[in-house]
Scaffold this motif. Structure first.
Motif, short mmCIF file in Angstrom:
data_model
loop_
_atom_site.label_atom_id
_atom_site.label_comp_id
_atom_site.label_asym_id
_atom_site.label_seq_id
_atom_site.Cartn_x
_atom_site.Cartn_y
_atom_site.Cartn_z
N VAL A 81 -76.41 87.47 28.86
CA VAL A 81 -78.08 86.29 29.26
C VAL A 81 -79.11 86.60 29.89
O VAL A 81 -79.06 86.94 30.95
CB VAL A 81 -76.65 85.17 30.15
N LEU A 105 -82.85 79.72 30.25
CA LEU A 105 -81.35 81.11 29.21
C LEU A 105 -82.14 81.25 28.15
O LEU A 105 -82.58 80.86 27.13
CB LEU A 105 -80.50 80.03 29.41
N ARG A 144 -66.72 79.97 35.48
CA ARG A 144 -66.43 79.15 34.87
C ARG A 144 -66.72 78.02 35.38
O ARG A 144 -65.66 77.83 36.11
CB ARG A 144 -65.44 78.94 34.50
N ALA A 145 -68.10 77.36 35.91
CA ALA A 145 -68.48 75.97 36.05
C ALA A 145 -68.61 76.11 37.87
O ALA A 145 -67.39 75.52 38.15
CB ALA A 145 -67.59 75.27 36.01
N TYR A 179 -75.24 78.24 37.45
CA TYR A 179 -76.39 77.97 36.51
C TYR A 179 -75.01 78.02 35.15
O TYR A 179 -74.68 77.27 33.94
CB TYR A 179 -77.66 77.64 36.69
N VAL A 180 -75.58 79.49 35.22
CA VAL A 180 -75.13 79.66 33.75
C VAL A 180 -73.01 79.53 33.59
O VAL A 180 -73.13 79.37 31.94
CB VAL A 180 -75.11 81.06 33.66
N SER A 181 -72.35 79.37 34.34
CA SER A 181 -71.09 79.76 34.28
C SER A 181 -71.19 77.35 33.97
O SER A 181 -69.67 77.63 32.86
CB SER A 181 -70.79 79.98 35.20
N HIS A 182 -71.81 77.15 34.09
CA HIS A 182 -71.68 75.56 33.31
C HIS A 182 -72.39 75.31 32.38
O HIS A 182 -71.44 74.31 31.55
CB HIS A 182 -72.46 74.68 34.98
N VAL A 183 -72.88 76.73 31.56
CA VAL A 183 -73.64 76.36 30.92
C VAL A 183 -72.81 76.87 29.49
O VAL A 183 -71.92 76.58 28.85
CB VAL A 183 -74.52 77.10 30.20
N MET A 184 -71.74 78.01 30.19
CA MET A 184 -70.89 78.55 29.46
C MET A 184 -70.30 79.79 30.38
O MET A 184 -70.30 80.42 31.48
CB MET A 184 -71.67 79.71 28.41
N THR A 185 -68.78 80.66 29.64
CA THR A 185 -68.14 81.25 30.31
C THR A 185 -67.93 82.36 29.97
O THR A 185 -68.44 83.15 29.10
CB THR A 185 -66.42 80.90 29.99
#
Length: 263
Positions: free
Chosen positions: A66, A89, A129-130, A215-221
């Motif tokens: 990412v 991203l 994740r989130a 931030y990334v973990s709220h978009v994708m695991t």
């Protein structure tokens, strides 16, 4: 602790790089093989090699890389872009990943390929994740050097980044994963033929490491071993066949790759 993936006469394995801190000299370092993957704990097999006698591979093979665009204000400015209000991203495929010493292959249909020195974050065994910003660092295993190689002319013409950043060999990472690094303020440099071209510090990132992981973990695991590229400082520039490109990160090490035309 420095964790590397390496090839030896009997196959390949993860190992702990041992030796004087702050040196990249293969003759001064050894690598101690460990069982399995490092996320599940360090258990030594008893096998050791001098680093000069093995081949370092990409220190991790991620399910995804990412990228974060324009995360240094000076870099956004040098390309004529506004500073983003939220992390920008993009994805690089795992097939773009290469290790130390492997050649960056220039595509025949680009006339402007550039280096981008970056601190890369490696996600650990629990994934992410989130996760909240406050707990984001619990998901980080360590850090490595990365070169977010970019076909700049294609990035401009395509608008989106997939082709420009997705070529095979366009994501060198290495030489190892450093698990203990003051990520908040370390120097990040790019050198072309031993001449410094980029020279920044992570304290100047717009969005810091915990913010990016959350931030990334709220978009994708994020899965174990996934890589987040945290952005590049100003000074990006062209690379051509015959060049040697290095990414040097303070307290971590140096990643060096030759540049070659694509066969």
């Amino acid at each position: 602790m420095r964790i590397a993936l390496f090839a030896h006469p009997g196959g390949r394995a993860f190992g702990v790089v041992e030796g004087p801190a702050g040196t990249d000299d293969p003759e001064a370092l050894t690598i101690a093989e460990i069982e399995g993957v490092p996320f599940s704990g360090i258990r030594f097999t008893g096998e050791r090699w001098t680093l000069a006698d093995v081949q370092l591979l990409p220190p991790i093979i991620p399910s995804k890389v990412v990228g974060v665009g324009r995360n240094y204000a000076a870099h956004a400015s040098e390309l004529g872009n506004e500073v983003p209000s939220a992390p920008l991203l993009f994805l690089k495929p795992p097939t773009s990943v290469i290790g130390p010493g492997a050649p960056i292959r220039l595509p025949i249909d680009s006339k402007q390929v550039e280096h981008e020195a970056e601190l890369a974050v490696i996600i650990g065994g629990k994934g992410a994740r989130a996760v909240s910003r406050e707990k984001a660092m619990e998901s980080v295993f360590g850090y490595t050097c990365a070169n977010d190689v970019t076909a700049r002319d294609q990035q401009r013409s395509d608008v989106q980044f997939t082709r420009a950043k997705g070529y095979d060999s366009f994501c060198p990472i290495g030489p190892w994963i450093e698990t203990d690094l003051n990520h908040a303020d370390v120097g990040v440099q790019a050198l072309v033929n031993n001449e410094v071209k980029q020279d920044g510090r992570t304290k100047d990132m717009i969005f810091d490491v915990p913010t990016l992981v959350s931030y990334v973990s709220h978009v994708m695991t994020l899965l174990p071993g996934d890589v987040i590229l945290t952005g590049t400082p100003s000074g990006v520039g062209p690379i051509v066949a015959g060049d040697s490109v290095s990414v040097r990160i303070e307290g971590l090490g140096t990643l060096t790759n030759p540049v070659a035309n694509r066969a």
